[in-house]
Design an enzyme around this catalytic site. Structure first.
Site, mmCIF file in Angstrom:
data_model
loop_
_atom_site.group_PDB
_atom_site.id
_atom_site.type_symbol
_atom_site.label_atom_id
_atom_site.label_comp_id
_atom_site.label_asym_id
_atom_site.label_seq_id
_atom_site.Cartn_x
_atom_site.Cartn_y
_atom_site.Cartn_z
ATOM 1 N N ASP A 25 -35.514 -52.984 -53.428
ATOM 2 C CA ASP A 25 -35.453 -53.900 -52.288
ATOM 3 C C ASP A 25 -35.669 -55.344 -52.738
ATOM 4 O OD1 ASP A 25 -37.046 -51.682 -49.857
ATOM 5 O OD2 ASP A 25 -35.019 -51.759 -50.676
ATOM 6 N N TYR A 58 -32.501 -56.705 -54.256
ATOM 7 C CA TYR A 58 -31.507 -56.968 -53.208
ATOM 8 C C TYR A 58 -31.862 -58.255 -52.463
ATOM 9 C CZ TYR A 58 -28.745 -56.440 -48.957
ATOM 10 O OH TYR A 58 -27.895 -56.661 -47.917
ATOM 11 N N SER A 76 -29.885 -57.814 -37.423
ATOM 12 C CA SER A 76 -30.851 -57.633 -38.487
ATOM 13 C C SER A 76 -31.938 -58.688 -38.317
ATOM 14 C CB SER A 76 -30.173 -57.750 -39.849
ATOM 15 O OG SER A 76 -31.075 -57.439 -40.873
ATOM 16 N N GLU A 127 -45.258 -55.815 -34.507
ATOM 17 C CA GLU A 127 -45.001 -54.376 -34.566
ATOM 18 C C GLU A 127 -44.795 -53.952 -36.018
ATOM 19 O OE1 GLU A 127 -41.603 -53.541 -32.061
ATOM 20 O OE2 GLU A 127 -42.087 -55.282 -30.821
ATOM 21 N N LYS A 167 -43.022 -52.414 -39.165
ATOM 22 C CA LYS A 167 -41.607 -52.250 -39.526
ATOM 23 C C LYS A 167 -41.454 -50.911 -40.251
ATOM 24 C CE LYS A 167 -37.731 -54.744 -41.633
ATOM 25 N NZ LYS A 167 -37.213 -53.623 -42.437
ATOM 26 N N GLU A 219 -36.211 -46.433 -34.065
ATOM 27 C CA GLU A 219 -36.136 -46.026 -35.464
ATOM 28 C C GLU A 219 -36.370 -44.528 -35.581
ATOM 29 O OE1 GLU A 219 -35.713 -48.031 -39.350
ATOM 30 O OE2 GLU A 219 -35.687 -48.785 -37.300
ATOM 31 N N LYS A 259 -42.271 -61.018 -33.190
ATOM 32 C CA LYS A 259 -41.262 -61.429 -32.214
ATOM 33 C C LYS A 259 -41.873 -62.400 -31.206
ATOM 34 C CE LYS A 259 -39.107 -56.829 -32.383
ATOM 35 N NZ LYS A 259 -38.777 -55.610 -31.599
ATOM 36 N N CYS A 263 -36.421 -22.131 -71.801
ATOM 37 C CA CYS A 263 -37.667 -22.491 -71.120
ATOM 38 C C CYS A 263 -38.653 -23.070 -72.120
ATOM 39 C CB CYS A 263 -38.255 -21.258 -70.440
ATOM 40 S SG CYS A 263 -39.886 -21.531 -69.702
ATOM 41 N N CYS A 290 -41.723 -20.393 -72.536
ATOM 42 C CA CYS A 290 -41.597 -19.036 -73.090
ATOM 43 C C CYS A 290 -40.344 -18.829 -73.928
ATOM 44 C CB CYS A 290 -41.648 -18.000 -71.976
ATOM 45 S SG CYS A 290 -40.209 -18.047 -70.861
#
EC number: 6.5.1.2
Length: 718
Positions: free
Chosen positions: A34, A37, A83, A115, A117, A186, A302, A420, A423
């Site tokens: 994130d 981005y 958004s 609130e 998120k 959500e 908000k 494995c 074993c």
């Protein structure tokens, strides 16, 4: 390498962001963190701000998200699902507040709603005359995907709106359901539910999810609603789109209005008259994030007044009246030093990453999950790569993907070992499964250790004082080769072992001895049969009554049971057909472990429901589903988890599972509310009463005696 040409750099950034939007929104498989981005978006915003001529209508800064998948029908949002702009520190929050005051006027009285998120999938629900008629994902903000059938399966989403007028903060006439109401919210998955789901998927050899958000998104976008209905999805409402018939004035009023209509609304939302108070609450959330049962990646602040929201308006993709205060990333970049494999109790081979120690959210991480071989191959993760490591809440850290740009050619492609590691047995992979397995069930020491750890766990035999270290000691010293050997331990075994004094030894052996009398379904869970958890084990114990009877049953007989499918039936039959399983059951009997069901704690109250099969869905007014099930069993009936042609009645509470109701209607199965169930018991009549709308007065006349019986059963109805 970054280009000095702003035109070329802007084009490159847009292409990168579109690609990562597609990975995140459409595929639900992000390949960058994130934080990375957000850095790309910030750079593009700054570049376009410095060169306004570069702004194009299709720039990621002017849109939300990515085009929807073609898998579902497209839905045009009448009111776009916007958004939010992000702030990453208090300076960013104060800058947003200052801009807001400049636009509204320095003397404006501004209140704020804060609130959490929640990190889930945004959806919209449309109700006409109180009935859910459509649900869709956000998609790109303009066009989403129609997932109505899947949303109907989420029990926290009401199919028909009611009125809960005891909410004093709701509008003046909360009983009036609007003729048109669009609710935004959500869909998410709790962390504990996510971890259980991944365990189930891993045992089943299916692809696991990387995090709770991906699990929620993938579950909601299943083509088959029946699959979605089995996933532990939840919903929080946080706003509205289209509304007719009611004039909402503020965000705070809206939250109470939604709660009054029956929607779950996050109770951690708060309203503040001053910005500094709102900011202090944001700080508090940063310290609380690890205490929550769900993932949050920030808080949303908000402007409360809708009039002020309208005055502020929207710029590009973001409303000016709201901002997301993003928490510091729970991600870091580290070097992948090695990939080692672990062996699970059913033989599943799981690759795990060994990384250079890195601090993520105050915790030093040295190991991380890689899920399975396909996960590694699909992301081209190589030993020596710099990788993105993500940690969230109590979820095990996992590798998101490699940082390809930092490769220098020394990285090595990893291959799943052929044998494995514990074993040496050649590994096997069933057709259609992602998991490799060690088939050496009875001898592989790693499987033995994992099975014993599972056997003593809280969900199985719940033996206090035995954990991973104790099991390792027992196996390494050769004291325990299977779960039955636990019951052969004596004080002499612990003689001279550091840390084991007389009191600890006595407590440990007493706890082991006490577990011999556990209910049959706990023992069945403890055996570690593939696909068999607590619910399936209870069904098997209730029907067969003993391990001997269960072991003698064919796959077809097991498959005939309500709530048991062919894969589970085949797995159970295969387990008990093994010679080592037969030997283990005989050994458990010899050491005194109860292998038969206990007699009922309370004598049956009657046979009013004898021979009848019930399914319960939704929330009942005065008792839980478990209490209703106990009441049915006490009167001779049985309870199943799924509707089929063998179901006699569906007991329906508020917010029922849409799939169960639809299936009952399709099969013509009568439905009862709680009062109808009590009337059926009180009348001591096995014939089916009128479905759904039974006479409430008649029901109440018979319910007092029945409720007294519930109290006698020791059920708490508070």
């Amino acid at each position: 390498m970054t280009s000095n040409d702003p035109v070329r750099r802007a084009e490159t950034l847009r292409e990168q962001i579109r690609y990562h939007n597609y990975r995140y929104y459409v595929l639900d498989e992000p390949v960058i963190s994130d934080a990375e981005y957000d850095a790309l978006m910030r750079e593009l915003r700054e570049l376009e701000a410095a060169h306004p001529e570069l702004v194009t209508p299709d720039s990621p800064t002017q849109r939300v998200g990515a085009p929807p998948s073609e898998q579902f029908a497209k839905v045009q949002h009448v009111v776009p699902m916007l958004s939010l702009a992000n702030a990453f520190d208090e300076a960013g929050m104060r800058a947003w507040y200052d801009r807001t005051l400049r636009l509204l006027g320095s003397d404006a009285q501004v209140a704020f709603v804060v609130e959490p998120k929640i990190d889930g999938l945004a959806v919209t629900l449309i109700y006409r005359n109180g009935v859910l008629v459509r649900g869709a994902t956000r998609g790109d903000g303009e066009i989403g995907e129609d997932v109505t059938a899947n949303l109907r399966t989420i029990s926290s989403i009401p199919l028909r709106l009611g009125s809960f007028a005891n909410d004093d903060s709701a509008p003046t006439n909360p009983t009036a359901v609007p003729p048109l109401l669009e609710v935004r919210g959500e869909v998410y998955m709790r962390i504990a539910d996510f971890m259980r789901l991944n365990e189930q998927l891993a045992v089943a050899g299916e692809k696991v999810a990387a995090n709770p958000r991906n699990a929620a998104a993938g579950s909601l976008r299943q083509k088959d609603p029946a699959v979605t209905s089995r996933r532990p999805l939840r919903f929080f409402a946080y706003g509205v789109g289209q509304v007719e018939g009611v004039a909402l004035q503020t965000q705070w009023e809206t939250l109470h209005f939604l709660r009054a209509l029956g929607f779950p609304v996050n109770r951690d939302a708060r309203r503040f008259e001053r910005f500094e108070e709102a900011l202090a609450y944001c700080r508090e959330w940063m310290t609380r994030r690890d205490e929550l049962e769900y993932e949050v990646d920030g808080v949303v602040v908000k402007i409360d007044s809708f009039a002020q929201q309208a005055e502020l308006g929207v710029v590009g993709r973001d409303p000016r009246w709201a901002i997301a205060f993003k928490f510091p990333a729970r991600e870091a970049v580290s070097r992948l030093l090695d990939i080692v494999v672990n062996v699970g109790r059913t033989g599943v081979i799981t690759p795990n990453a060994v990384i250079e120690p890195v601090n993520i959210g105050g915790v030093t991480v040295r190991n991380a999950s890689l899920h399975n071989a396909d996960y590694i191959a699909e992301r081209d993760i190589r030993i020596g790569d710099y990788v993105i490591v993500k940690r969230a809440g109590d979820v095990i850290p996992h590798i998101v993907g490699p940082v390809v740009a930092r490769r220098d050619g020394s990285e090595r492609v990893w291959q799943m070992p052929a044998t494995c590691p514990a074993c040496g047995t050649p590994l096997e992979r069933a057709e259609g499964e992602v998991a490799y397995r060690c088939p050496n069930f009875g001898i592989c020491p790693a499987q033995i250790t994992r099975r014993i750890e599972h056997f003593v766990s809280r969900s199985a035999m719940d033996i206090a004082g035995i954990g991973e270290k104790q099991v390792q000691l027992f196996v390494e010293r050769g004291w325990v080769q299977d779960v039955a050997d636990l019951y052969t331990l004596t004080p002499e075994h612990f003689h001279g072992i550091e840390g084991y004094g007389p009191k600890r030894i006595a407590n440990l052996l007493n706890a082991i001895a006490e577990s011999k009398d556990r209910p049959l379904h706990r023992l069945i869970v403890g055996l570690g049969i593939r696909y068999v958890g607590e619910v399936v084990a209870q069904i098997l114990a209730d029907h067969f009554g003993s391990l001997d009877a269960l072991a003698a049953a064919s796959a077809d007989e097991i498959d005939d049971l309500e709530g048991i499918g062919p894969a589970i039936a085949a797995s159970v039959a295969e387990y008990f057909a093994r010679p080592e399983s037969k030997a283990l059951i005989a050994k458990l009997k010899r050491v005194g472990v109860r292998t038969e069901a206990k007699g009922p704690a309370v004598a049956p109250k009657g046979d009013a429901l004898a021979g009848k099969t019930f399914v319960i869905t939704g929330t009942l007014p005065s008792m839980s589903r478990e209490e209703a099930g106990a009441l049915i069993v006490a009167h001779g009936g049985r309870v199943s988890g799924s509707v089929s042609k063998k179901t006699d009645y569906l007991v329906v509470g508020s917010e029922p599972g849409g799939t169960k109701v639809a299936k009952a209607q399709e099969l013509g199965i009568p439905t009862l509310d709680e009062a109808g169930l009590l009337a059926l018991i009180g009348a001591n009549d096995r014939s089916a009463p009128a479905a759904s709308n039974n006479n409430q007065n008649a029901a109440s006349a018979t319910s007092r005696g029945t409720m007294a019986e519930v109290q006698q059963l020791g059920l708490n109805l508070e």
